[in-house]
Design an enzyme around this catalytic site. Structure first.
Site, short mmCIF file in Angstrom:
data_model
loop_
_atom_site.label_atom_id
_atom_site.label_comp_id
_atom_site.label_asym_id
_atom_site.label_seq_id
_atom_site.Cartn_x
_atom_site.Cartn_y
_atom_site.Cartn_z
N SER A 195 40.64 -40.32 -47.95
CA SER A 195 39.67 -41.60 -48.08
C SER A 195 38.98 -41.75 -46.99
O SER A 195 39.06 -43.19 -46.48
CB SER A 195 40.62 -42.59 -48.75
OG SER A 195 41.14 -42.04 -50.03
N THR A 197 35.77 -42.60 -46.03
CA THR A 197 34.98 -43.73 -46.20
C THR A 197 35.31 -44.91 -46.36
O THR A 197 35.14 -45.93 -45.98
CB THR A 197 33.95 -43.32 -47.15
OG1 THR A 197 33.11 -42.18 -47.04
CG2 THR A 197 32.91 -44.58 -47.58
N ASP A 198 36.70 -45.10 -47.33
CA ASP A 198 37.32 -46.19 -47.57
C ASP A 198 38.01 -46.89 -46.09
O ASP A 198 37.95 -48.00 -45.94
CB ASP A 198 38.26 -46.02 -48.41
CG ASP A 198 37.96 -45.79 -49.77
OD1 ASP A 198 37.42 -46.51 -50.51
OD2 ASP A 198 37.84 -44.40 -49.99
N TYR A 199 38.65 -45.82 -45.32
CA TYR A 199 39.19 -46.29 -44.10
C TYR A 199 38.13 -46.72 -42.98
O TYR A 199 38.33 -47.72 -42.34
CB TYR A 199 40.03 -45.28 -43.56
CG TYR A 199 41.33 -45.10 -44.25
CD1 TYR A 199 42.42 -45.81 -44.18
CD2 TYR A 199 41.53 -43.99 -45.27
CE1 TYR A 199 43.50 -45.72 -44.80
CE2 TYR A 199 42.56 -43.81 -45.98
CZ TYR A 199 43.71 -44.83 -45.57
OH TYR A 199 44.85 -44.48 -46.37
N GLY A 209 37.21 -49.97 -44.01
CA GLY A 209 38.17 -51.02 -43.81
C GLY A 209 37.96 -51.62 -42.07
O GLY A 209 38.29 -52.96 -42.06
#
Length: 403
Positions: free
Chosen positions: A170, A172-174, A177
């Protein structure tokens, strides 16, 4: 590793984490690592879906311990009026709310930013969605993999004769974040350190977090019309660059991002002739012969073992690394010395290893003060001690499944 009670630079900041899964919770976790009190608000009986995402061992989701350390868990049904009222009271005693509901959801429930601001004018809210809070795509469902494709990142990765490749985790999620944590401390600094600083909300989107990193695409297309196609490595930036196979069968990665670095490599290879040869003497020229230059380096790499290469290139100041598996990482002395992997207790698995604290602060280091919480573990602590609810009220909330 024992739970460390050291407080970090964000001690005294209280955050309500209403978010689920990866991007926004990761941002909250980073803030928690550096001392913020993070109260994770979860649905009763259900909790954050991340609790049950793979990989698994003995039925346990293995992402939860690393993502949710330094958080407290309270269960709260935000669809019920009593749950909303408890959230409003919590917001009145907090510095920040982090959320990643679909655009307009909290407003529909009467607990959006403008609603909560009435109870706490200094409140900061970080709002994470796939495409942002405004404009045509604001109501689209937003997940990391589609947002990565939308950002232009996926288009660049893979081989020209094969389909594009999405990141295998993931990413892009990290990355988002990290923007969440950056936005949080920036908004807090404005509120607390600037004249007439106030609370505000910050609109963070998944696709923009990735798009912001690709400035090279924007100006290149604007000025030249060039559409960068997918490639398996750093082609288009520097030459040589890429993955190379050693004499003893190990893959390494090597890159020369400046002419000075290439000069060092040429000397190690005993190819000083390339430094004056008009076909190779500058990076811009080498890029026009990328495959040829990479081939020259590849042939040289095949004459050396991994360890020989590492020693030669380290001594010469040429960036190179073996391509590590997680097994390699566990065994590497740098990771051990930097405490990049630490061990904590787990209520059912016993001991588990999770990521350590980064970055390293000299005076106010982050710490792991508590392990990832069980669902609703801190209900009574927060409701009784922070909101001063009596036991009868708490029992009633349980009966109604508000908590």
């Amino acid at each position: 590793m024992k739970v460390n009670k050291t407080r970090g630079p964000l001690e005294g900041i209280r955050i309500l984490d209403l978010s689920t899964v990866v991007a926004a919770p990761y941002g909250a976790a980073l803030l928690g690592d550096f001392g913020a009190e993070v109260i994770k608000v979860e649905m009763p009986e259900v909790g954050d879906p991340l609790r049950n995402l793979g990989p698994y061992y003995n039925g346990e989701g293995l992402r939860w311990p690393g993502m949710s350390r330094n958080k407290k868990s309270i269960t709260l049904d935000l669809r019920q009026e009593e749950g909303k009222e408890i959230l409003r009271k919590l917001a009145s005693k907090s510095d920040m709310v982090i959320e990643n509901f679909r655009t307009g959801t909290l407003e529909k429930w009467g607990i959006g930013y403008e609603d909560l601001k009435q109870y706490n004018p200094d409140l900061v809210m970080i709002r994470v969605t796939g495409y942002g809070q405004t404009e045509p795509y604001s109501h689209k469902a937003g997940f990391g993999t589609p947002a990565t494709a939308f950002s232009g990142f996926t288009y660049l990765h893979g081989y020209p004769d094969r389909p594009p490749i999405s990141p295998s985790f993931s990413l892009t999620d990290y990355v988002t974040g990290i923007y969440v944590a950056f936005a949080a401390v920036t908004a807090l600094y404005h509120r607390d350190c600037q004249d007439k600083g106030t609370g505000q909300y910050v609109d963070v989107s998944l696709y923009e977090s990735m798009f912001r990193m690709m400035e090279f695409l924007i100006t290149d297309y604007d000025q030249t019309g060039n559409i960068k196609e997918r490639s398996p490595g750093l082609s288009g930036h520097s030459a040589p660059a890429g993955n190379f196979l050693t004499k003893d069968g190990h893959w390494i990665i090597l890159v020369t991002s400046s002419d000075k670095t290439f000069e060092r490599l040429a000397k190690v290879m005993n190819r000083e002739d390339m430094l004056t040869d008009e076909r190779y003497h500058t990076n811009s020229i080498r890029l026009t012969r990328f495959d040829e230059v990479n081939g020259i380096v590849s042939d040289w790499v095949k004459t050396k073992t991994k360890d020989e290469l590492q020693q030669l290139l380290d001594e010469s100041g040429v960036p190179m690394s073996s391509i590590y598996s997680i097994k390699d990482i566990f065994e590497d002395p740098q990771y051990k010395a930097r405490e990049n992997i630490v061990e904590v207790d787990h209520p059912r698995l016993g001991k588990v290893k999770i990521p350590g604290i980064v970055p390293k602060f000299s005076e106010t280091p982050g710490s792991i003060r508590q392990i990832a919480p069980e669902l609703g573990e801190h209900n009574e602590e927060i409701l009784k001690n922070l909101l001063e609810l009596d036991e009868g009220t708490i029992a009633s909330l349980k009966e109604k499944k508000v908590i």
